[in-house]
Design a protein around this motif. Sequence first.
Motif, mmCIF file in Angstrom:
data_model
loop_
_atom_site.group_PDB
_atom_site.id
_atom_site.type_symbol
_atom_site.label_atom_id
_atom_site.label_comp_id
_atom_site.label_asym_id
_atom_site.label_seq_id
_atom_site.Cartn_x
_atom_site.Cartn_y
_atom_site.Cartn_z
ATOM 1 N N ARG A 245 16.833 10.505 60.359
ATOM 2 C CA ARG A 245 17.271 10.528 61.764
ATOM 3 C C ARG A 245 16.802 11.831 62.401
ATOM 4 N NH1 ARG A 245 23.434 10.311 60.997
ATOM 5 N NH2 ARG A 245 23.627 9.989 63.237
ATOM 6 N N SER A 246 15.841 11.727 63.297
ATOM 7 C CA SER A 246 15.355 12.919 63.985
ATOM 8 C C SER A 246 15.235 12.704 65.486
ATOM 9 C CB SER A 246 13.981 13.327 63.436
ATOM 10 O OG SER A 246 14.083 13.664 62.067
ATOM 11 N N PHE A 247 15.580 11.500 65.928
ATOM 12 C CA PHE A 247 15.290 11.164 67.317
ATOM 13 C C PHE A 247 16.507 10.535 67.980
ATOM 14 C CE2 PHE A 247 11.920 10.307 64.296
ATOM 15 C CZ PHE A 247 10.998 11.280 64.652
ATOM 16 N N PRO A 248 17.098 11.228 68.934
ATOM 17 C CA PRO A 248 18.303 10.718 69.599
ATOM 18 C C PRO A 248 18.096 9.318 70.179
ATOM 19 C CG PRO A 248 17.882 12.987 70.244
ATOM 20 C CD PRO A 248 16.722 12.561 69.421
ATOM 21 N N GLU A 249 16.888 9.070 70.704
ATOM 22 C CA GLU A 249 16.686 7.798 71.395
ATOM 23 C C GLU A 249 16.660 6.599 70.447
ATOM 24 O OE1 GLU A 249 14.812 10.481 71.077
ATOM 25 O OE2 GLU A 249 12.707 10.113 71.552
ATOM 26 N N THR A 250 16.385 6.847 69.165
ATOM 27 C CA THR A 250 16.371 5.700 68.230
ATOM 28 C C THR A 250 17.472 5.811 67.175
ATOM 29 O OG1 THR A 250 14.766 6.856 66.848
ATOM 30 C CG2 THR A 250 13.895 5.303 68.459
ATOM 31 N N ASP A 251 18.408 6.706 67.408
ATOM 32 C CA ASP A 251 19.421 6.971 66.386
ATOM 33 C C ASP A 251 20.274 5.738 66.069
ATOM 34 O OD1 ASP A 251 20.383 9.080 64.634
ATOM 35 O OD2 ASP A 251 22.291 8.767 65.653
ATOM 36 N N ALA A 252 20.694 5.056 67.123
ATOM 37 C CA ALA A 252 21.533 3.865 66.913
ATOM 38 C C ALA A 252 20.761 2.819 66.120
ATOM 39 C CB ALA A 252 21.981 3.298 68.254
ATOM 40 N N LEU A 253 19.492 2.710 66.430
ATOM 41 C CA LEU A 253 18.633 1.752 65.725
ATOM 42 C C LEU A 253 18.559 2.091 64.227
ATOM 43 C CD1 LEU A 253 17.298 -0.567 67.153
ATOM 44 C CD2 LEU A 253 15.181 0.769 67.312
ATOM 45 N N ALA A 254 18.475 3.388 63.937
ATOM 46 C CA ALA A 254 18.400 3.835 62.538
ATOM 47 C C ALA A 254 19.676 3.468 61.793
ATOM 48 C CB ALA A 254 18.154 5.335 62.485
ATOM 49 N N LEU A 255 20.827 3.681 62.450
ATOM 50 C CA LEU A 255 22.093 3.347 61.807
ATOM 51 C C LEU A 255 22.199 1.847 61.564
ATOM 52 C CD1 LEU A 255 24.643 5.683 63.627
ATOM 53 C CD2 LEU A 255 23.316 6.106 61.565
ATOM 54 N N GLN A 256 21.724 1.070 62.529
ATOM 55 C CA GLN A 256 21.754 -0.388 62.357
ATOM 56 C C GLN A 256 20.872 -0.815 61.191
ATOM 57 O OE1 GLN A 256 20.578 -1.862 66.232
ATOM 58 N NE2 GLN A 256 22.357 -0.859 67.184
ATOM 59 N N LEU A 257 19.747 -0.120 61.045
ATOM 60 C CA LEU A 257 18.838 -0.432 59.937
ATOM 61 C C LEU A 257 19.525 -0.163 58.595
ATOM 62 C CD1 LEU A 257 16.113 -1.136 58.748
ATOM 63 C CD2 LEU A 257 15.344 1.206 59.209
ATOM 64 N N ALA A 258 20.227 0.961 58.521
ATOM 65 C CA ALA A 258 20.945 1.290 57.281
ATOM 66 C C ALA A 258 21.986 0.223 56.972
ATOM 67 C CB ALA A 258 21.606 2.663 57.410
ATOM 68 N N ALA A 259 22.692 -0.202 57.997
ATOM 69 C CA ALA A 259 23.723 -1.224 57.804
ATOM 70 C C ALA A 259 23.097 -2.514 57.271
ATOM 71 C CB ALA A 259 24.451 -1.480 59.116
ATOM 72 N N ARG A 260 21.937 -2.844 57.805
ATOM 73 C CA ARG A 260 21.245 -4.065 57.380
ATOM 74 C C ARG A 260 20.845 -3.968 55.912
ATOM 75 N NH1 ARG A 260 15.990 -5.108 60.486
ATOM 76 N NH2 ARG A 260 15.175 -6.066 58.586
ATOM 77 N N LEU A 261 20.322 -2.820 55.533
ATOM 78 C CA LEU A 261 19.900 -2.642 54.135
ATOM 79 C C LEU A 261 21.090 -2.765 53.196
ATOM 80 C CD1 LEU A 261 17.414 0.305 54.670
ATOM 81 C CD2 LEU A 261 16.830 -1.956 53.786
ATOM 82 N N ARG A 262 22.189 -2.133 53.563
ATOM 83 C CA ARG A 262 23.378 -2.202 52.708
ATOM 84 C C ARG A 262 23.885 -3.631 52.600
ATOM 85 N NH1 ARG A 262 25.552 2.902 55.963
ATOM 86 N NH2 ARG A 262 24.619 4.558 54.681
ATOM 87 N N ALA A 263 23.823 -4.350 53.718
ATOM 88 C CA ALA A 263 24.278 -5.744 53.691
ATOM 89 C C ALA A 263 23.424 -6.568 52.733
ATOM 90 C CB ALA A 263 24.226 -6.338 55.106
ATOM 91 N N SER A 264 22.178 -6.118 52.539
ATOM 92 C CA SER A 264 21.298 -6.825 51.597
ATOM 93 C C SER A 264 21.438 -6.295 50.182
ATOM 94 C CB SER A 264 19.835 -6.664 52.023
ATOM 95 O OG SER A 264 19.691 -6.912 53.396
ATOM 96 N N GLY A 265 22.353 -5.349 49.994
ATOM 97 C CA GLY A 265 22.600 -4.862 48.641
ATOM 98 C C GLY A 265 21.743 -3.685 48.219
ATOM 99 N N VAL A 266 21.071 -3.048 49.164
ATOM 100 C CA VAL A 266 20.251 -1.886 48.818
ATOM 101 C C VAL A 266 21.073 -0.612 49.028
ATOM 102 C CG1 VAL A 266 18.163 -0.595 49.361
ATOM 103 C CG2 VAL A 266 18.165 -3.089 49.564
ATOM 104 N N PRO A 267 21.282 0.171 47.970
ATOM 105 C CA PRO A 267 22.029 1.424 48.141
ATOM 106 C C PRO A 267 21.289 2.355 49.107
ATOM 107 C CG PRO A 267 21.838 0.838 45.815
ATOM 108 C CD PRO A 267 20.911 -0.067 46.570
ATOM 109 N N THR A 268 21.904 2.614 50.233
ATOM 110 C CA THR A 268 21.221 3.296 51.327
ATOM 111 C C THR A 268 22.032 4.464 51.867
ATOM 112 O OG1 THR A 268 20.209 1.192 52.007
ATOM 113 C CG2 THR A 268 20.252 2.961 53.643
ATOM 114 N N GLU A 269 21.340 5.585 52.077
ATOM 115 C CA GLU A 269 21.972 6.734 52.717
ATOM 116 C C GLU A 269 21.350 6.940 54.077
ATOM 117 O OE1 GLU A 269 22.720 10.664 50.798
ATOM 118 O OE2 GLU A 269 21.895 9.675 49.025
ATOM 119 N N ILE A 270 22.151 7.498 54.984
ATOM 120 C CA ILE A 270 21.579 7.979 56.235
ATOM 121 C C ILE A 270 21.622 9.493 56.197
ATOM 122 C CG2 ILE A 270 22.163 5.998 57.676
ATOM 123 C CD1 ILE A 270 24.662 7.606 58.545
ATOM 124 N N ALA A 271 20.670 10.118 56.903
ATOM 125 C CA ALA A 271 20.712 11.575 57.013
ATOM 126 C C ALA A 271 21.960 11.918 57.812
ATOM 127 C CB ALA A 271 19.460 12.077 57.727
#
Length: 438
Positions: A354-380
């Motif tokens: 996460r380095s960009f305020p304008e895409t931050d929400a998108l990044a968090l949504q991506l992490a949520a999607r990965l976790r929902a698929s069972g991939v152990p995921t961290e966000i910065a």
Amino acid sequence: MTIQPRLYNGTRDLLPADMLPRERVLAEFRRSFQLFGFAPVETPALEYLEILTGKYGDDEAQLLYRLDYRNDDPARRLALRYDLTVPLARLVALHPELPLPFKRYQLQPVWRADRPQPHQGRYREFMQCDLDTVGSTSLSADAEIVAVCADLLGKLELPGFVIRLNHRRLLGAIVELAGLDADQEGMVCGAVDKLDKVGLEGVRRELGQRGLAEAAVARVLELITLPVDFADPAALAARLADHPAGRQALDELRELHAQLLALGVAGAHLKLDLSLARGLSYYTGPIFETVLPALPHMGSLMGGGRYDGLVGMFLGRDLPAVGATLGLDRILTALAQLRPGAVALTPTRVLVSRSFPETDALALQLAARLRASGVPTEIALEPGKLKKQLAYADKQGIPWVLVLGPDEAAQGLVSVRDMRGGSQQTLALAGLVVDQFS
RNA sequence: GUGGAUGUAGCUCAGUCGGUUAGAGCGCCUGGUUGUGGCCCAGGAGGUCGUGGGUUCAAGUCCCAUCUUCCACCCCA
């Protein structure tokens, strides 16, 4: 004024690098135990002192952690459990409603006040993994216990492990045939147990020093060094001809061996060994123990046997039992020494940067999607310089970093960086295949 | 419990016949501008020399005690 942070010798903190392999092995244990129909139980770390005393042998008083709590009342004195077998016997006596045979496993720490030697996988607090069947005299119960252990040691790829087998009554027969008193059995077994360590002359010397007549020593040594083989125990059988109890013990071992082979245990892992004694005083029948030839300094990784009298000490009538203990810490120490290598520091597979305020929400949504698929995921957790986030992933050994900046977002893409290879590709955000991360 | 060792930076260790501001490698932090880790370069932080006594003009260094950790034995997981 800060308090000096320190650890009691023989105890340790387990860091992620310790816990991740540990959890893997424990999961394997649970799976195997349940596969054979053993059910989990737990018992308290604390027991009344009188439950534990008088079960373990000569060094018991020195090795047992007694609690300095209500020491004025002998009936209320407490101690930390020394093993899981005696608490099991106590548990079974306290729960007569349990259907027999009772097959249970138990994975819990125990405490022993001896001198720690980490290199030998020896600690004061360590995890025991016990497997017992209470309420059956069948040799199939013994065989099943040994088979589960063999199965597990094989799965863990411990090279060349050997399960030594012996029988308490066979040892008793040898002592009698040597013309010795039964009360000398413990001493003789203790010396004989060191055969593979100190050699024949070492055992001879020790027995002599302990006051045994030379002739008796010679008879003991002659008996325990008889060529023995499950397939052809002729020499031993001949010597036991006039000793019905010894003869029966040998027959039991042969039957046990036959059942183990039928259960799929490779014969190469099994060894009839008349010098195996084991120090715990509660064993009454077949006994067994596993060591690794590649790591002679390490003690036994697994040990056990039949103890038909122990439950009776709590119940008033005998209830037969057989079980084994696997030493998790020792097994992990052995594995680390046999196969040193990089160990994971984290279960995380993907770091979403996460380095960009304008895409931050998108990044968090991506992490949520990965976790929902069972991939152990961290966000910065602290958005900022990408450089720092990549360095973090690198140090933690996280294999993938996803970068979702304005450039990518504008085209519905995401940059996928492979931290191990160093390559990076830009993929369609919607079509991200999560399989590559698992 | 028996015997033998050990202790200097977060880690692994140097430190001479006692002599001035105790060093290295690794690790850590910052930087080498504008969205990219590892390698390299430049800078930086970090040490009650385990602790307490003693000897000495002077102790990381010598002596005593103590604690810690490690190794072998005993026993075991």
